[in-house]
Enzyme design. Structure first.
Site, PDB file in Angstrom:
ATOM      1  N   SER A  15      10.947 -78.583 -10.890  1.00  0.00           N
ATOM      2  CA  SER A  15      10.228 -79.798 -10.457  1.00  0.00           C
ATOM      3  C   SER A  15       9.805 -80.642 -11.656  1.00  0.00           C
ATOM      4  O   SER A  15       9.758 -81.876 -11.558  1.00  0.00           O
ATOM      5  CB  SER A  15       9.018 -79.441  -9.576  1.00  0.00           C
ATOM      6  OG  SER A  15       8.005 -78.813 -10.325  1.00  0.00           O
ATOM      7  N   ASN A  16       9.521 -80.011 -12.793  1.00  0.00           N
ATOM      8  CA  ASN A  16       9.211 -80.798 -13.997  1.00  0.00           C
ATOM      9  C   ASN A  16      10.444 -81.569 -14.463  1.00  0.00           C
ATOM     10  O   ASN A  16      10.351 -82.731 -14.848  1.00  0.00           O
ATOM     11  CB  ASN A  16       8.705 -79.892 -15.122  1.00  0.00           C
ATOM     12  CG  ASN A  16       7.217 -79.649 -15.015  1.00  0.00           C
ATOM     13  OD1 ASN A  16       6.416 -80.546 -15.269  1.00  0.00           O
ATOM     14  ND2 ASN A  16       6.836 -78.442 -14.612  1.00  0.00           N
ATOM     15  N   HIS A 111       3.273 -75.774 -20.625  1.00  0.00           N
ATOM     16  CA  HIS A 111       2.548 -74.575 -20.210  1.00  0.00           C
ATOM     17  C   HIS A 111       1.391 -75.001 -19.306  1.00  0.00           C
ATOM     18  O   HIS A 111       0.671 -75.952 -19.631  1.00  0.00           O
ATOM     19  CB  HIS A 111       2.014 -73.845 -21.464  1.00  0.00           C
ATOM     20  CG  HIS A 111       1.356 -72.546 -21.129  1.00  0.00           C
ATOM     21  ND1 HIS A 111       2.080 -71.407 -20.818  1.00  0.00           N
ATOM     22  CD2 HIS A 111       0.051 -72.218 -21.005  1.00  0.00           C
ATOM     23  CE1 HIS A 111       1.230 -70.430 -20.545  1.00  0.00           C
ATOM     24  NE2 HIS A 111      -0.002 -70.889 -20.651  1.00  0.00           N
TER      25      HIS A 111
END
Ligand code: GRF
Length: 204
Positions: A15-16, A111
């Protein structure tokens, strides 16, 4: 303004990666996705790549049992697709030394916490958010950092905060953090392309 040619390394949903591809498409980011490499043949990120007509490959310890061969295959694939910035978008493996050194200061990871807190081996997915809640933190967030040969330890490039709410579960917290990830990544890449962030300076 520098035009960015991006190579993605992924393991799961992607999704990123999708949020960055969307930012390229809608003109928010002066970049293109040149290639996608997954270690996981079942990663949904590979479906996304196919739909977007981006060359996609699956390389892992089954396709290349020798770790140097695997490292060189990943490096060669990035080079062949003229990648100048490597994006780890949920990539669950350590990169090899050949790739790390060729793309020194040109590999970014995202992260889902405010490093240096809640990083390192075992700190991924819901484990991160559970640890944040267990530690009774009032704020968590997202970190984009340069990749080194130690998990989550390269220089920090950008961070964004996300409040931890009283009734948060790891699931609800992860959803709000992920929404922030989807903004921070392309916004940070945009700053890199505009020269507002200098990765060599951050690394030194
Ligand atoms: C994200 O939470 C990211 O911070 C972490 O892995 C997850 C990847 O999600 N490194 P997706 O594959 O981009 O949906």
């Amino acid at each position: 303004m520098k035009y960015l040619r991006l190579g993605f390394l992924v393991s799961h949903g992607g999704s990123n990666m999708q949020a960055i591809i969307d930012a390229c498409r809608n003109g928010n980011l002066n970049a293109t996705a040149r290639v996608v490499i997954s270690n996981n043949p079942d990663a949904f990120a590979l479906e996304r790549a196919k739909k977007e007509k981006i060359p996609a490959f699956c390389f892992n310890s089954k396709t290349d049992p020798n770790s140097l061969d695997l490292d060189l295959k990943i490096l060669k694939t990035l080079q062949e697709h003229n990648v100048d910035l490597v994006i780890l978008a949920g990539y669950m493996r350590m990169l090899g030394n050949k790739t790390l050194s060729f793309y020194k200061n040109r590999i970014l990871n995202i992260h889902p916490a405010l490093l240096p807190k809640f990083g390192g081996v075992g700190m991924y997915g819901q484990f991160v958010h559970k640890a944040v809640i267990d530690a009774k933190e009032s704020t968590t967030g997202v970190t984009i950092h340069l990749v080194s040969n130690k998990y989550d330890q390269g220089s920090i490039v950008a961070q964004a905060t996300v409040p931890v709410l009283a009734n948060d579960t790891p699931q609800t917290l992860s959803e709000r953090v992920l929404a922030q990830e989807h903004k921070l990544f392309w916004q940070t890449l945009k700053k890199i392309s505009l020269g507002k962030i200098d990765l060599d300076k951050i690394a030194s």
